[in-house]
Write an enzyme that holds these catalytic residues in place. Structure first.
Site, PDB file in Angstrom:
ATOM      1  N   TYR A  58       0.830  -1.188   0.000  1.00  0.00           N
ATOM      2  CA  TYR A  58       0.000   0.000   0.000  1.00  0.00           C
ATOM      3  C   TYR A  58       0.869   1.245   0.000  1.00  0.00           C
ATOM      4  CZ  TYR A  58      -3.833  -3.072   1.310  1.00  0.00           C
ATOM      5  OH  TYR A  58      -4.780  -4.046   1.335  1.00  0.00           O
ATOM      6  N   ARG A  61       9.226   3.860  10.524  1.00  0.00           N
ATOM      7  CA  ARG A  61       9.396   2.885  11.590  1.00  0.00           C
ATOM      8  C   ARG A  61      10.553   3.273  12.497  1.00  0.00           C
ATOM      9  NH1 ARG A  61       8.291  -2.938   8.489  1.00  0.00           N
ATOM     10  NH2 ARG A  61       6.571  -2.108   7.260  1.00  0.00           N
ATOM     11  N   ASP A  88      -0.334  -9.060  -1.736  1.00  0.00           N
ATOM     12  CA  ASP A  88       1.064  -8.699  -1.953  1.00  0.00           C
ATOM     13  C   ASP A  88       2.030  -9.865  -1.767  1.00  0.00           C
ATOM     14  OD1 ASP A  88       0.864  -9.036   0.730  1.00  0.00           O
ATOM     15  OD2 ASP A  88       2.125  -7.337   1.253  1.00  0.00           O
ATOM     16  N   GLU A  89       1.534 -11.045  -1.916  1.00  0.00           N
ATOM     17  CA  GLU A  89       2.404 -12.200  -1.745  1.00  0.00           C
ATOM     18  C   GLU A  89       2.186 -13.212  -2.850  1.00  0.00           C
ATOM     19  OE1 GLU A  89       3.779 -13.475   2.673  1.00  0.00           O
ATOM     20  OE2 GLU A  89       1.887 -14.158   1.902  1.00  0.00           O
TER      21      GLU A  89
END
Length: 705
Positions: A6, A43, A103-104
């Site tokens: 995303y 992060r 997404d995998e």
DNA sequence: CATCGGCACACT
DNA sequence: GAGTGTGCC
């Protein structure tokens, strides 16, 4: 939704975000919205998903918050879905490809790796791909002082390596190239894991992020798993993992090794027990499915707290929005992929203000799916009303329309499942799915039929009064479809295959105007014995020269009886056989009668674990067609002897499955591939261990030690 | 109340 | 086969 995808998609839209702490947020209204993806830069500041937008501003005032697109008052994920499709269309070029999530992706690169090993092994390469050199190779002792890339290069090009590791090395090259390809064509980056099976590849893919790849050599598996916290394994991150820790004291995957398969089955059921026993040893028979498209579509929204819906009218409003989106996606799927969904499902969650049985769950309801936005909306509302009546039980709050004090809906979702490819010659049929009014002109006489088949015509008796015109066409999707295929001219057949080779039909018409940057996960398993990452590497693989039968390395092979046993089952098989027959006369069955012998197939006197392990290992022997289970592999010799699973055959199955060239399967339309592989693969066993009604039971303490 | 929305799958 | 629950992203 931790999906970095995303984030990258948004970054692609706004390139100036690159390098900045960024998060994707949805619904800005309440406390700045929920974070669903957080860039690595953010992060570093301690920004986490689970934070609200406002919260993230506190720890990282300069954070850039990007909003998820909204349509019809709800989050619209289509741009992310499409981005995933872009990547899938690239990755599926080199091998069987399974789209595991938005997404995998899993790839089975066995064939490509074998080919490379045979024709252009790494050791003869003059120029080594830089990206491949950046691989992380687990267990590679980067002797201090020596350059990491140099030791990777040595490993990749080692001439005296175990064949399995050579295949992995080839896989690493292929994956590196694919990742570069993805970057070039989409501006997305991705991480990858390369291993002998899916679960290990998945594990590896998460070990070096972002935008890097990790190889799990066969010989590193044990060391890797020994100290790996149990909850890191896919599927063990939840209650099952908790139970392993608290009930069995298992903290690492290695700790699992001390438990017998029987013990694990006792506690967690036959299938889960065996699965645990296997993954403790790095073994997984889980196949890469060869599916580029989702099996269902859904659209939902939550209405937390004060937003809970308290009137039928508001529920109806939101159902309309949700159904509109769903319908649109179904229509797209139909147009692009020629697939039809058969079932409409409604889910909701609700609260009921304190009353006797007030924490009953709001039940799910389903019904046959009729195409056309208005019909879907109407049916969804009917399902809701049926569920609500059931939920409220005896006291039927009559007050509809106006505020009620009894209940509130905190989430709504509609989904469409049982999606199957359209039979064939679609043109004249598809128009009926475009919500044509012509549908409604059908005969009343059929209403009863439909209503009978439809358990839930709740309030509105007209809800189901319209006959679904498509029904006759889709009623026997399996059989009909296959027959159609069989009858198809070779032209059409080629179309089907083209569809497959086309990479990703679903995004053929979508954006190629790409400019950005992304992160996605690629999971790769390769190698002939992909399932066999057993610990015991002391046994070199036997050699073989595949002539015997048409076994290719892309598929596990089993001995003949085994295949027969598995082949039986549904009548659908029959139609597939016809397909094959027409396809390749050389494998034509002489007779198509099939035997109903599945029932008498009392499980042979061996545990499913043995069965699984055997299957896994057969791979090593491929064309050898061993009469007995090879002693090698999984160290545990107690499992041997059991290979005559099949002696239960008995029946008059007249089709020689062995004679199907497995390589043909890869060329079939994906759905057929799936079905065919299903016979050849071992099936799950019914859990015979009776333990109570809920699987939660497995997690409860048991009396027997 | 408030980690959203979404998938897949096992089990009964 | 419908419906529930789990687990992942």
């Amino acid at each position: 939704m931790p999906s970095l995808l995303y984030f990258i998609v948004e970054q692609r839209k706004q390139p100036d975000l690159r390098g900045l702490p960024t998060a994707v947020v949805q619904y800005n209204a309440w406390k700045g919205g929920a974070l669903i993806a957080v860039s690595y830069e953010a992060r570093k500041y301690g920004v986490k998903r689970s934070m609200r937008g406002a919260e993230s501003k506190q720890v990282c005032p300069q954070i850039q918050l990007v909003q998820v697109p909204v349509a019809r008052g709800k989050a619209d994920l289509s741009t992310y879905r499409n981005a995933g499709s872009e990547v899938v269309s690239i990755l599926s070029r080199k091998g069987r490809c399974e789209r595991a999530s938005i997404d995998e992706v899993y790839l089975d690169l066995t064939d490509a790796a074998e080919t490379m090993l045979a024709e252009a092994p790494p050791e003869i390469l003059e120029v080594i791909d830089e990206e491949a050199l950046k691989s992380h190779v687990l267990g590679l002792n980067s002797e201090d002082g020596s350059d990491a890339k140099e030791s990777v290069r040595k490993w990749l090009c080692r001439n005296d390596a175990d064949r399995r590791d050579k295949l992995l090395a080839c896989g690493a090259f292929i994956v590196a190239e694919l990742r570069l390809q993805v970057l070039k064509e989409t501006e997305f980056t991705c991480s990858a894991g390369i291993a002998h099976n899916k679960i290990l590849a998945k594990l590896a893919s998460g070990m070096n992020k972002p935008a890097q790849q990790t190889v799990v050599p066969f010989s590193s598996v044990k060391v890797l798993l020994d100290s790996l916290p149990i909850k890191k394994m896919k599927q063990l991150g939840g209650k099952l993992g908790d139970s392993l820790q608290s009930d069995l004291g298992v903290n690492t995957v290695g700790d699992l090794l001390q438990f017998s398969e029987e013990k694990l089955q006792e506690r967690y059921g036959i299938n889960t027990g065996t699965w645990l026993w296997n993954i403790a040893r790095g073994i997984s028979g889980d196949e890469v499915e060869g599916r580029l498209l989702p099996k269902s579509h859904g659209s939902g929204k939550t209405f937390p707290g004060p937003q809970a819906l308290k009137t039928i009218a508001s529920v109806q409003h939101w159902l309309h929005e949700l159904c509109e989106e769903l319908s649109e996606r179904l229509q797209l799927d139909l147009d692009q992929n020629k697939r039809i969904a058969h079932t409409l499902v409604l889910h909701a969650t609700a609260y009921k203000v304190s009353d006797s049985d007030s924490h009953k769950k709001f039940p799910s309801k389903s019904c046959p799916l009729r195409y056309g936005t208005a019909k879907i909306q109407e049916d969804a509302l009917s399902l809701f009303q049926a569920a609500l009546r059931e939920y409220l039980g005896s006291y039927t709050a009559k007050m509809q329309g106006s505020q009620n004090n009894h209940w509130g809906i905190t989430s709504l979702s509609v989904s469409a499942s049982k999606i199957v490819p359209i039979p064939s010659g679609t043109a004249s049929i598809t128009k009926y799915f475009h919500g044509h009014p012509s549908c409604s002109s059908t005969k009343q006489s059929q209403n009863n039929l439909i209503e009978e088949a439809t358990p839930v015509p709740p309030s509105g008796n007209e809800s189901y009064s319209e006959v679904n015109v498509t029904k006759p066409q889709i009623e026997f999707p399996g059989e009909e479809t296959m027959i159609k295929y069989a009858e198809t001219s070779s032209d059409q057949l080629e179309d089907k295959i083209d569809l497959l080779n086309d990479q990703n039909p679903c995004c053929s018409s979508t954006n190629q105007a790409c400019d950005e940057f992304t992160q996605e996960t690629v999971l790769v398993s390769t190698s002939g014995n992909e399932h066999c990452s057993g610990m015991n590497q002391s046994q070199p693989m036997k050699n073989y020269s595949g002539e015997e039968s048409c076994v290719t390395l892309s598929m596990p092979s089993f001995n003949r009886q085994e295949q027969k046993r598995k082949a039986v089952k549904d009548k659908r098989t029959c139609s597939i056989l016809r397909f094959f027959k027409n396809q390749d006369p050389s494998c034509a069955p002489q007779k198509l009668e099939h035997v109903e012998n599945t029932e008498d197939v009392k499980a042979p006197p061996l545990s499913p674990g043995i069965q699984s392990r055997s299957n896994n290992c057969l791979d090593q022997n491929r064309s050898e067609l061993p009469k007995e289970r090879p002693p090698e592999d999984a160290g545990d010799s107690n499992v041997c002897g059991s290979f005559q699973i099949e002696h239960r055959r008995g029946g008059a199955w007249s089709y020689n499955i062995d004679e199907i060239d497995p390589s043909v399967i890869d060329e079939l339309p994906p759905e057929i591939q799936q079905e065919v592989r299903a016979w050849i693969r071992p099936h799950k066993r019914h859990n015979t261990v009776k333990r109570g009604s809920s699987i939660a039971h497995y997690f409860l303490p048991t009396k027997n030690t």
